[in-house]
Write a protein that holds these residues in place. Structure first.
Motif, PDB file in Angstrom:
ATOM      1  N   VAL A  60      85.045   5.214 201.757  1.00  0.00           N
ATOM      2  CA  VAL A  60      84.620   5.436 200.296  1.00  0.00           C
ATOM      3  C   VAL A  60      85.710   4.890 199.236  1.00  0.00           C
ATOM      4  CG1 VAL A  60      83.019   7.466 201.137  1.00  0.00           C
ATOM      5  CG2 VAL A  60      85.392   7.814 200.158  1.00  0.00           C
ATOM      6  N   GLY A  88      81.317   3.562 195.951  1.00  0.00           N
ATOM      7  CA  GLY A  88      80.548   4.357 197.049  1.00  0.00           C
ATOM      8  C   GLY A  88      80.972   3.996 198.220  1.00  0.00           C
ATOM      9  N   LEU A 142      78.523   8.445 201.542  1.00  0.00           N
ATOM     10  CA  LEU A 142      78.292   8.465 200.115  1.00  0.00           C
ATOM     11  C   LEU A 142      77.822   9.907 199.764  1.00  0.00           C
ATOM     12  CD1 LEU A 142      77.930   7.108 197.439  1.00  0.00           C
ATOM     13  CD2 LEU A 142      75.509   6.598 197.962  1.00  0.00           C
ATOM     14  N   ASN A 143      77.154  10.482 200.419  1.00  0.00           N
ATOM     15  CA  ASN A 143      76.509  11.812 200.424  1.00  0.00           C
ATOM     16  C   ASN A 143      77.409  12.712 200.419  1.00  0.00           C
ATOM     17  OD1 ASN A 143      74.099  13.415 199.639  1.00  0.00           O
ATOM     18  ND2 ASN A 143      73.599  13.485 201.988  1.00  0.00           N
ATOM     19  N   GLN A 185      80.117  12.412 197.437  1.00  0.00           N
ATOM     20  CA  GLN A 185      79.603  12.063 196.033  1.00  0.00           C
ATOM     21  C   GLN A 185      80.514  12.872 194.959  1.00  0.00           C
ATOM     22  OE1 GLN A 185      75.657  14.531 195.044  1.00  0.00           O
ATOM     23  NE2 GLN A 185      75.822  14.441 197.374  1.00  0.00           N
ATOM     24  N   LEU A 215      82.621  10.184 193.249  1.00  0.00           N
ATOM     25  CA  LEU A 215      82.235   8.993 192.658  1.00  0.00           C
ATOM     26  C   LEU A 215      82.514   8.735 191.186  1.00  0.00           C
ATOM     27  CD1 LEU A 215      80.067   6.838 193.487  1.00  0.00           C
ATOM     28  CD2 LEU A 215      78.399   8.029 192.483  1.00  0.00           C
ATOM     29  N   ILE A 256      76.461   1.306 192.380  1.00  0.00           N
ATOM     30  CA  ILE A 256      76.968   2.265 193.525  1.00  0.00           C
ATOM     31  C   ILE A 256      76.596   1.325 194.829  1.00  0.00           C
ATOM     32  CG2 ILE A 256      77.406   4.222 192.539  1.00  0.00           C
ATOM     33  CD1 ILE A 256      74.700   5.065 193.782  1.00  0.00           C
ATOM     34  N   THR A 257      77.008   1.383 195.807  1.00  0.00           N
ATOM     35  CA  THR A 257      76.612   0.904 197.100  1.00  0.00           C
ATOM     36  C   THR A 257      76.889   1.786 198.176  1.00  0.00           C
ATOM     37  OG1 THR A 257      76.710  -1.208 198.312  1.00  0.00           O
ATOM     38  CG2 THR A 257      78.838   0.075 197.455  1.00  0.00           C
ATOM     39  N   TYR A 258      75.863   1.568 199.320  1.00  0.00           N
ATOM     40  CA  TYR A 258      76.147   1.921 200.805  1.00  0.00           C
ATOM     41  C   TYR A 258      75.617   0.992 201.638  1.00  0.00           C
ATOM     42  CZ  TYR A 258      71.224   3.466 200.594  1.00  0.00           C
ATOM     43  OH  TYR A 258      69.906   3.609 200.595  1.00  0.00           O
ATOM     44  N   ALA A 297      70.499   8.288 196.773  1.00  0.00           N
ATOM     45  CA  ALA A 297      71.582   7.760 196.060  1.00  0.00           C
ATOM     46  C   ALA A 297      71.366   7.393 194.758  1.00  0.00           C
ATOM     47  CB  ALA A 297      71.905   5.925 197.043  1.00  0.00           C
ATOM     48  N   GLY A 352      73.772   8.594 191.846  1.00  0.00           N
ATOM     49  CA  GLY A 352      74.253   7.535 190.874  1.00  0.00           C
ATOM     50  C   GLY A 352      73.833   8.001 189.626  1.00  0.00           C
ATOM     51  N   LEU A 365      71.995   0.358 191.839  1.00  0.00           N
ATOM     52  CA  LEU A 365      72.032   0.426 193.162  1.00  0.00           C
ATOM     53  C   LEU A 365      72.212  -0.934 194.067  1.00  0.00           C
ATOM     54  CD1 LEU A 365      72.776   2.198 195.886  1.00  0.00           C
ATOM     55  CD2 LEU A 365      70.204   2.688 195.895  1.00  0.00           C
TER      56      LEU A 365
END
Length: 582
Positions: free
Chosen positions: A342, A367, A375-376, A379, A382, A389-391, A419, A423, A428
């Motif tokens: 991350v 992300g 990411l979760n 978070q 962030l 953001i990205t995953y 997400a 965010g 995204l």
């Protein structure tokens, strides 16, 4: 959990088992789609064996025998072998159905020594259990009232489990576990269509050494207690003879991208293509420079900018990689920890400061370079000033079977919605989206040879029609306001849109058409049919209708356009088609 190679990629016909009020499907070693009196109860119960790096050994059913104990009873026995990554295991599975009880017993033995993180039975709860109340009983008989999470839970929602109880469709169900202590995780984090109850608790040290002759014995007992007036089994809803495409707009075709690849395949421009992702590891500038040269060449051939992702062990790795990048041709730039995967605060501070100092005018990403899971779970780190953001997504974190890959599609949409919530309005960019994981994000070792890496990351489905159909399902799921782009696969090679011999795959042909339709309106289809994807795009004063069949049988579908005409689409199994209507 990276999986050993499964040579049989498409499923053999499932065996339906019916006994008394119970009905289930036997798919290999998996007891799938368990029903009671015609109502769904569990997604599956199955055995798993995972090595020290969470890689899943592939099961092979050696024998199946059954005894019919009369109208109200049935016994099924399976002998299952597990192999992969230099490890092997053997287990006997016994399933006993008697009246309102279904029992599954696991008796496993290791023929040789290996290191393992998990051995035994898992229960896959249905995704539509989200929000359902459940009572958790601990080994000391303490009871806790809880509920399956609605939003994707970053951590285990239930721990220290000896039993679970819940109500569904007028019936009280209970699960009792023996042989270990169990806990539940939200597998939707990895786009699995399930919550999973498993052992051994992650709070215990792992991996453990498994010696030749070591045994594991577990038992799961599922019971049902109908209400005085049990709910009637749902009558199968008649399939819609005609699916309607409405004038109403539900979204826009997202920008599509892909990732750089090492094979030296000559590429051509792809109109509408968004960007080419390149991942550059800090700490080895010579290797990073070689990867970047190849990526710059591919981006030039494709006619797109770069989306550069720096993989850094520390903040000091960021600037040397930035020195290599042609920042004038970089649309997006991100930095991710090589350990946690991350955007750690120190990395973000360094990336942001260096980008400003160098006059970078593109978007700074933050992300996870791995799954939505990371990411979760992180978070809270962030950065608030990130531009987007990205995953990433892979449908095969826990299971390789094609039905599980297909079932991931609606959960992809759920991860994107979660997400976007995390965010708080940031754009995204999803991806890379790949059939298999690009790397093992949960490895405890990670020292793999080239052959193992290829096995872990490459799926023979890549060049099949199936992957084009699945790609359409994924784009359909991720067509959401706020999803600015989605990046799929690699540009070329065994994980690519184009094969090593320069042959465009079916997925590339579809990808190319949809990339050119970037930002076009996608029309609404109010009803859905399991296994069928309809993706109508408004284009050139008409409708370009993409359709995919993600089932093992050919489908013939009648489609009515709200502003004129009914048309029939014939779609082969595991395939897709496209028709233009004016």
């Amino acid at each position: 959990m990276i999986l050993a190679e499964n040579t049989s990629r498409f499923p053999a016909p499932a065996r339906t088992i019916e006994s008394g009020p119970w009905r289930l499907q036997l798919r290999g070693d998996e007891l799938a789609d368990i029903e009671y009196r015609g109502h769904p109860v569990l997604r599956a119960i199955r055995p798993v064996v995972r090595d020290h790096d969470w890689r899943t050994l592939i099961p092979a059913v050696q024998s199946v025998t059954g005894d019919d104990d009369g109208a109200d009873g049935f016994t099924l026995r399976l002998a299952v072998s597990f192999t992969g990554f230099g490890a092997e295991y053997a287990a006997d599975l016994e399933v006993i159905i008697s009246g309102n009880e279904l029992m599954v017993a696991f008796d496993g033995t290791s023929p040789s020594e290996f290191r393992s993180n998990r051995i035994g039975l898992v229960v896959l709860h249905r995704p539509d259990d989200a929000g359902r109340n459940v009572t958790i009983s601990a080994p000391d008989q303490t009871r806790t009232e809880s509920a399956f999470p609605t939003d994707i839970s970053p951590h285990q929602p239930f721990v220290d489990i000896a039993a679970m109880a819940w109500d569904r469709d007028g019936t009280a169900f209970a699960l009792e576990f023996s042989g270990d202590v169990f806990e539940t995780e939200d597998q939707r984090n990895w786009t699995d269509a399930s919550f999973k109850t498993y052992s051994t608790p992650l709070s215990r040290p792992f991996p453990v050494s498994v010696h030749a002759g070591d045994q594991v014995q577990q038992r799961i007992r599922l019971t049902a207690e109908p209400a005085a007036a049990p709910a009637e089994a749902p009558s199968p809803e008649p399939a819609d003879d005609v699916l309607t495409v409405r004038r109403q707009v539900r979204g826009r075709v997202p920008a599509l991208g892909t990732s750089s690849s090492q094979p030296a395949v000559r590429l051509g421009p792809v109109p509408g293509l968004d960007a080419l992702i390149v991942e550059l590891a800090g700490g080895d500038n010579a290797t990073a420079a070689g990867i970047l040269r190849n990526a710059v060449q591919q981006a030039t051939e494709l006619g797109v900018p770069l989306d550069a992702r720096i993989i850094a062990a520390s903040a000091g790795d960021v600037a040397p990689v930035l020195d290599l990048l042609p920042l004038g041709n970089v649309a997006r730039l991100g930095a991710f920890s090589s350990d946690s995967h991350v955007t750690e605060p120190a990395l973000w501070e360094e990336l942001h400061a260096e980008a400003v100092r160098r006059g970078f005018t593109g978007t700074l990403l933050a992300g996870a370079r791995s799954h939505f899971t990371e990411l979760n779970r992180r978070q809270d780190v962030l950065p608030g000033d990130a531009g987007a953001i990205t995953y990433s997504i892979t449908p095969q974190m826990h299971a390789t079977e094609v039905p599980h890959i297909v079932e991931s599609l609606p959960i992809q949409r759920l991860t994107a919605l979660n997400a976007l919530r995390i965010g708080s309005g940031k754009a995204l960019h999803v991806g890379p989206v790949t059939l298999k994981a690009r790397f093992n994000a949960v490895a405890t070792d990670g020292a793999y040879d080239a052959g193992t890496i290829k096995q872990m990351t490459t799926d023979p489905l890549q060049a099949e029609d199936f992957t084009a159909a699945w790609l359409l399902g994924s784009i359909n799921a991720l067509t959401l306001p706020g999803v600015d782009s989605v990046s799929y696969f690699e540009a070329s090679g065994p994980r690519g849109l184009i094969t090593e011999d320069e042959t465009p795959t079916p997925a590339f042909r579809l990808f190319e058409k949809l990339a050119a339709l970037r930002d076009a309106y996608v029309l609404e289809v109010p009803h859905s049919v399991p296994g069928l994807v309809l993706y109508p795009v408004s284009a050139d004063s008409g409708v370009l209708l993409f359709a995919a069949n993600l089932t093992a049988a050919p489908r013939s579908v009648a489609v009515r356009l709200e502003y004129g005409g009914t048309h029939t689409l014939d779609i082969p199994a595991w395939s897709h088609t496209a028709r233009r209507f004016s």
